[in-house]
Design an enzyme around this catalytic site. Structure first.
Site, PDB file in Angstrom:
ATOM      1  N   HIS A  72      43.257 -25.511  12.399  1.00 26.08           N
ATOM      2  CA  HIS A  72      44.194 -24.391  12.420  1.00 26.08           C
ATOM      3  C   HIS A  72      43.483 -23.107  12.887  1.00 26.08           C
ATOM      4  O   HIS A  72      43.940 -22.445  13.830  1.00 26.08           O
ATOM      5  CB  HIS A  72      44.792 -24.208  11.015  1.00 26.08           C
ATOM      6  CG  HIS A  72      45.766 -23.082  10.914  1.00 26.08           C
ATOM      7  ND1 HIS A  72      47.132 -23.295  10.920  1.00 26.08           N
ATOM      8  CD2 HIS A  72      45.597 -21.740  10.806  1.00 26.08           C
ATOM      9  CE1 HIS A  72      47.751 -22.119  10.810  1.00 26.08           C
ATOM     10  NE2 HIS A  72      46.830 -21.158  10.750  1.00 26.08           N
ATOM     11  N   GLU A  73      42.388 -22.783  12.237  1.00 27.56           N
ATOM     12  CA  GLU A  73      41.702 -21.522  12.589  1.00 27.56           C
ATOM     13  C   GLU A  73      41.123 -21.590  14.001  1.00 27.56           C
ATOM     14  O   GLU A  73      41.165 -20.616  14.741  1.00 27.56           O
ATOM     15  CB  GLU A  73      40.613 -21.182  11.564  1.00 27.56           C
ATOM     16  CG  GLU A  73      41.119 -20.976  10.128  1.00 27.56           C
ATOM     17  CD  GLU A  73      42.211 -19.913   9.985  1.00 27.56           C
ATOM     18  OE1 GLU A  73      42.376 -19.065  10.878  1.00 27.56           O
ATOM     19  OE2 GLU A  73      42.921 -19.946   8.952  1.00 27.56           O
TER      20      GLU A  73
ATOM     21  N   CYS B 227      53.063 -29.588  12.498  1.00 30.71           N
ATOM     22  CA  CYS B 227      51.963 -29.159  13.372  1.00 30.71           C
ATOM     23  C   CYS B 227      50.870 -28.512  12.535  1.00 30.71           C
ATOM     24  O   CYS B 227      51.159 -27.781  11.587  1.00 30.71           O
ATOM     25  CB  CYS B 227      52.486 -28.163  14.400  1.00 30.71           C
ATOM     26  SG  CYS B 227      51.203 -27.504  15.480  1.00 30.71           S
TER      27      CYS B 227
HETATM   28 ZN   LIG Z   1      47.021 -19.133  10.787  1.00 32.67          ZN
HETATM   29 ZN   LIG Z   2      52.566 -26.619  17.139  1.00 33.31          ZN
END
Ligand SMILES: [Zn+2]
Ligand SMILES: [Zn+2]
Length: 172
Positions: free
Chosen positions: A118-119, A134
């Protein structure tokens, strides 16, 4: 893409090496950095937490195409009671903490890998994704984090550099 993985002093070497292995499968060439001290001035004794930005700034001094700091201390930022992590959008610095991810074990590694992807997605210029399967969807709780997918949705994946796009497809 080269990724410098930076363990802060509190991090167990097991967590660093598991995360390094998992990220290699996502197309990153990992270089594990020497352990970094936690900046003392980042600690807020009233809150019993560390301000996230001084840790991110510490990472900014290190070389590398991408720099991912990993810690087990509790992080906060401005008005946020806590943050799981933060990153430049876009940019080269990302930071994650496993403090709120539960006990060591498979589930913790899964959660930590999601946070890292994510990051790092933010570093690649991805914003939060409305698709709740997602890995770029915003998670404010562990429940939401566990519900989110382990990888990028097709729309987000298409916006990643090719080497990570292909790695993601190989796993999915
Ligand atoms: Zn974020
Ligand atoms: Zn996405």
């Amino acid at each position: 893409m080269e990724l410098r993985l930076v363990p802060f002093e509190d991090l167990s070497p097991d967590i660093a090496s598991c995360l390094a292995q998992a990220l290699e499968q996502h197309g990153y060439r990992i270089r594990v950095s020497p352990v970094q001290n936690l900046p003392g001035r980042a600690f807020n004794p009233r809150r019993g937490q560390y301000a996230a930005d001084p840790l991110l700034n510490r990472l900014g001094r290190l070389e590398g195409e991408r720099v991912l700091g990993v810690t087990g201390v509790d992080l906060y930022r401005y008005v946020c009671r806590f943050v799981y992590g933060l990153a430049d959008l876009p940019g080269r610095r990302a930071l994650i903490s496993h403090y709120r991810l539960g006990q060591a074990g498979d589930i913790l590694y899964q959660r930590l890998l999601k946070l890292a992807l994510h990051e790092l997605g933010h570093c690649h210029g991805l914003e939060h994704c409305p698709e709740n399967t997602c890995v770029m969807c915003f998670s404010a709780s562990l429940e939401a984090l566990d519900h989110s997918g382990r990888d990028y949705c097709p729309t987000c994946r298409a916006r990643l550099p090719a080497e990570h796009r292909d790695a993601s497809e190989a796993i999915a």
